[in-house]
Design an enzyme around this catalytic site. Structure first.
Site, PDB file in Angstrom:
ATOM      1  N   TYR A 137      36.635  47.396  43.663  1.00  0.00           N
ATOM      2  CA  TYR A 137      38.096  47.430  43.686  1.00  0.00           C
ATOM      3  C   TYR A 137      38.599  48.063  42.399  1.00  0.00           C
ATOM      4  O   TYR A 137      38.277  47.601  41.292  1.00  0.00           O
ATOM      5  CB  TYR A 137      38.692  46.030  43.844  1.00  0.00           C
ATOM      6  CG  TYR A 137      40.196  46.093  43.999  1.00  0.00           C
ATOM      7  CD1 TYR A 137      40.761  46.433  45.221  1.00  0.00           C
ATOM      8  CD2 TYR A 137      41.040  45.867  42.917  1.00  0.00           C
ATOM      9  CE1 TYR A 137      42.143  46.530  45.373  1.00  0.00           C
ATOM     10  CE2 TYR A 137      42.423  45.973  43.064  1.00  0.00           C
ATOM     11  CZ  TYR A 137      42.960  46.302  44.289  1.00  0.00           C
ATOM     12  OH  TYR A 137      44.321  46.412  44.433  1.00  0.00           O
ATOM     13  N   GLN A 199      44.748  42.235  50.549  1.00  0.00           N
ATOM     14  CA  GLN A 199      44.284  42.724  51.854  1.00  0.00           C
ATOM     15  C   GLN A 199      43.020  43.575  51.717  1.00  0.00           C
ATOM     16  O   GLN A 199      42.147  43.548  52.599  1.00  0.00           O
ATOM     17  CB  GLN A 199      45.385  43.496  52.575  1.00  0.00           C
ATOM     18  CG  GLN A 199      45.906  44.735  51.892  1.00  0.00           C
ATOM     19  CD  GLN A 199      47.077  44.452  50.955  1.00  0.00           C
ATOM     20  OE1 GLN A 199      47.229  43.327  50.467  1.00  0.00           O
ATOM     21  NE2 GLN A 199      47.907  45.455  50.720  1.00  0.00           N
ATOM     22  N   ASN A 222      45.324  42.131  39.955  1.00  0.00           N
ATOM     23  CA  ASN A 222      46.431  41.242  39.615  1.00  0.00           C
ATOM     24  C   ASN A 222      46.155  39.827  40.138  1.00  0.00           C
ATOM     25  O   ASN A 222      45.056  39.514  40.617  1.00  0.00           O
ATOM     26  CB  ASN A 222      47.749  41.801  40.161  1.00  0.00           C
ATOM     27  CG  ASN A 222      47.730  41.949  41.685  1.00  0.00           C
ATOM     28  OD1 ASN A 222      46.926  41.331  42.393  1.00  0.00           O
ATOM     29  ND2 ASN A 222      48.623  42.767  42.207  1.00  0.00           N
ATOM     30  N   SER A 248      43.659  39.872  30.493  1.00  0.00           N
ATOM     31  CA  SER A 248      42.859  40.495  29.442  1.00  0.00           C
ATOM     32  C   SER A 248      43.239  39.930  28.071  1.00  0.00           C
ATOM     33  O   SER A 248      44.355  39.441  27.861  1.00  0.00           O
ATOM     34  CB  SER A 248      43.093  42.006  29.465  1.00  0.00           C
ATOM     35  OG  SER A 248      42.132  42.668  28.691  1.00  0.00           O
ATOM     36  N   GLU A 337      37.339  37.703  25.523  1.00  0.00           N
ATOM     37  CA  GLU A 337      36.820  38.842  26.276  1.00  0.00           C
ATOM     38  C   GLU A 337      36.366  39.933  25.315  1.00  0.00           C
ATOM     39  O   GLU A 337      35.265  40.478  25.437  1.00  0.00           O
ATOM     40  CB  GLU A 337      37.912  39.373  27.205  1.00  0.00           C
ATOM     41  CG  GLU A 337      37.503  40.611  27.987  1.00  0.00           C
ATOM     42  CD  GLU A 337      38.676  41.226  28.729  1.00  0.00           C
ATOM     43  OE1 GLU A 337      38.424  42.074  29.615  1.00  0.00           O
ATOM     44  OE2 GLU A 337      39.843  40.902  28.425  1.00  0.00           O
ATOM     45  N   HIS A 338      37.225  40.276  24.357  1.00  0.00           N
ATOM     46  CA  HIS A 338      36.909  41.283  23.334  1.00  0.00           C
ATOM     47  C   HIS A 338      37.029  40.633  21.957  1.00  0.00           C
ATOM     48  O   HIS A 338      38.025  39.956  21.675  1.00  0.00           O
ATOM     49  CB  HIS A 338      37.886  42.461  23.384  1.00  0.00           C
ATOM     50  CG  HIS A 338      37.984  43.123  24.725  1.00  0.00           C
ATOM     51  ND1 HIS A 338      39.034  42.893  25.593  1.00  0.00           N
ATOM     52  CD2 HIS A 338      37.157  44.005  25.339  1.00  0.00           C
ATOM     53  CE1 HIS A 338      38.849  43.608  26.688  1.00  0.00           C
ATOM     54  NE2 HIS A 338      37.729  44.295  26.571  1.00  0.00           N
ATOM     55  N   GLU A 425       6.788  13.099  42.496  1.00  0.00           N
ATOM     56  CA  GLU A 425       8.144  13.168  43.047  1.00  0.00           C
ATOM     57  C   GLU A 425       8.231  12.551  44.439  1.00  0.00           C
ATOM     58  O   GLU A 425       9.309  12.550  45.045  1.00  0.00           O
ATOM     59  CB  GLU A 425       8.609  14.630  43.088  1.00  0.00           C
ATOM     60  CG  GLU A 425       8.799  15.240  41.705  1.00  0.00           C
ATOM     61  CD  GLU A 425       9.353  16.656  41.754  1.00  0.00           C
ATOM     62  OE1 GLU A 425       9.401  17.256  42.858  1.00  0.00           O
ATOM     63  OE2 GLU A 425       9.747  17.158  40.686  1.00  0.00           O
TER      64      GLU A 425
END
Length: 445
Positions: A137, A199, A222, A248, A337-338, A425
């Protein structure tokens, strides 16, 4: 000192040593994500509509959200050719240069198959297989992002996924961004669809008449796209996703030697992404903080996306640390993130960094080069997910399958160990799958 009235910073410089635990947690709290019941309900309806009505739903939703009528979603060969012709030579050269560096880094860091003997007659292997069907995407809401097409298309090309689908929103004329199409072609992606929003995610997750179902989805978006990815990943019939997403963010650690103009520029580069982006500045030098805030105010007025950046700066943080060691500790707690280390001898601090999506060392390493062309990937964990997640890489597009092969000697050697552990076990069928074979070999049981 209060934030400069023209800088967009809403609060004061926070002196970390003066804050109690609750105040520190509040200082590092991110802006609330748009994750309301109404958003979830809306995205759930969109997904259900696409699953029920397929292409008809996609046409209706494209008409509603993208304001264009489409007879077909797939980008044709003539559109690829027109996009390349429409794109200026300088942009094509820059894309090709960036693609080469991204490929160099991603090939070098791709997982490798291996085989090792862990005991006489016991061979263990790791083999690699590309994920069969992947969906990429590439957003185009605030601005088209051909850089994201590079960051997803290059590792997919290296991984050699048999089916790669790329969805990107059309404009009102029903066209995709020329640079995005050029990147897709350079990455060998032929199946590009004019679809955006929740969608598009639903279509790739569940399939329609025109959109193949994908096993894993990649890419930012988004709030609607992010929520759609979350929902399809939780559905047993849906698709896996690359990583948790959020707004971000950048955290800059700067010392007294840092240039305030460069610090301000890095903060604004992240703030212009969107009003929910977050920027943090930490220093052990108050003068550097004051100067950077003033520089930020001056640079903000020059930006075409000033309103967006100013909205992001309203929830920015400026923190005075007692030392760079404390600043690194604050960063690790935030897990950005950065992370930019604009300090003297930055590499000496790198070993102390334990949680970050991507790190930029020294005064000549702006975060922007990582976004576009240094070679690393810009699809990274946000919202604190860097504590446990890594950014997109070739490994994200592969399945790593383990293999083991034993000779009779190998089973004689390690079988008793497996039988003993299975018995401990209480899993007697596990035990007997070994001991029956050992009995066939005349070995220990």
């Amino acid at each position: 000192m209060s934030g400069d009235a023209n800088s967009g910073f809403a609060g004061t410089i926070l002196e970390w040593s003066a804050l109690d635990d609750r105040a520190r947690q509040a200082a590092l709290r991110r802006p609330a994500q748009q994750h309301s019941e109404e958003l979830t309900a809306t995205v759930t309806r969109i997904i259900a509509q696409v699953r029920a009505d397929g292409d008809a739903a996609l046409r209706a939703l494209t008409r509603r959200f993208d304001r264009c009528e489409l007879n077909r979603f797939a980008v044709g060969p003539d559109e690829f050719a027109a996009a390349e012709a429409r794109l200026d030579a300088a942009t094509k050269r820059a894309i090709d240069e960036a693609r080469a560096r991204i490929e160099t880094f991603h090939r070098a860091t791709a997982p490798q198959a291996l085989r090792i003997e862990t005991a006489p007659g016991v061979a263990c292997e790791r083999i690699l297989r590309p994920i069969e069907r992947v969906g990429l995407y590439v957003p185009a809401g605030g601005a088209p992002l051909p850089s994201t097409a590079l960051m997803l298309g290059v590792p997919a090309q290296i991984a050699q996924n048999p089916q790669v689908v790329l969805c990107t929103p059309p404009n009102a004329a029903g066209e995709c961004d020329a640079a995005v199409l050029y990147v897709a072609a350079r990455c060998g992606i032929e199946h590009v669809l004019k679809l955006g929003g929740a969608q598009a995610i639903a279509a790739m997750a569940f399939g329609t008449q025109s959109v193949p179902k994908c096993d894993k989805l990649f890419g930012p978006g988004n709030a609607w796209v992010t929520e759609a990815k979350r929902l399809v990943a939780a559905d047993i019939d849906g698709s896996a996703i690359d990583l948790p997403a959020g707004p971000s963010e950048v955290l800059v650690i700067a010392d007294a030697r840092a240039n305030p103009d460069a610090v301000a520029a890095d903060l604004l580069a992240q703030a212009e992404h969107g009003p929910d982006s977050q920027v943090l500045l930490i220093s052990d030098d108050r003068n550097l903080l004051d100067s950077s805030v003033r520089a930020l105010g001056a640079q903000l007025d020059e930006l075409p996306r000033k309103a967006i950046a100013a909205a992001a700066l309203a929830h920015a943080r400026v923190i005075l640390a007692a030392s760079l060691d404390e600043a690194i500790g604050i960063s690790n707690a935030y897990a950005p993130e950065h992370l930019i280390l604009n300090v003297d001898l930055p590499r000496r601090w790198l070993d102390k960094v334990v949680s970050a999506g991507s790190v930029f060392l020294g005064p000549w390493s702006p975060e922007s080069v990582g976004d576009y062309c240094s070679g690393t990937n810009h699809v990274l964990p946000t919202y604190g997910h860097a504590r446990a997640w890594s950014g997109v890489s070739v490994a994200s597009f592969l399945k790593q399958i383990t293999v083991q092969e034993l000779t009779s000697e190998g089973l004689r050697g390690i079988g008793p160990c497996a039988a003993t552990l299975a018995r401990s076990e209480g899993l007697h069928a596990h035990e007997r799958a070994v001991t029956r074979r050992l009995a066939m070999l005349g070995g220990a049981s």
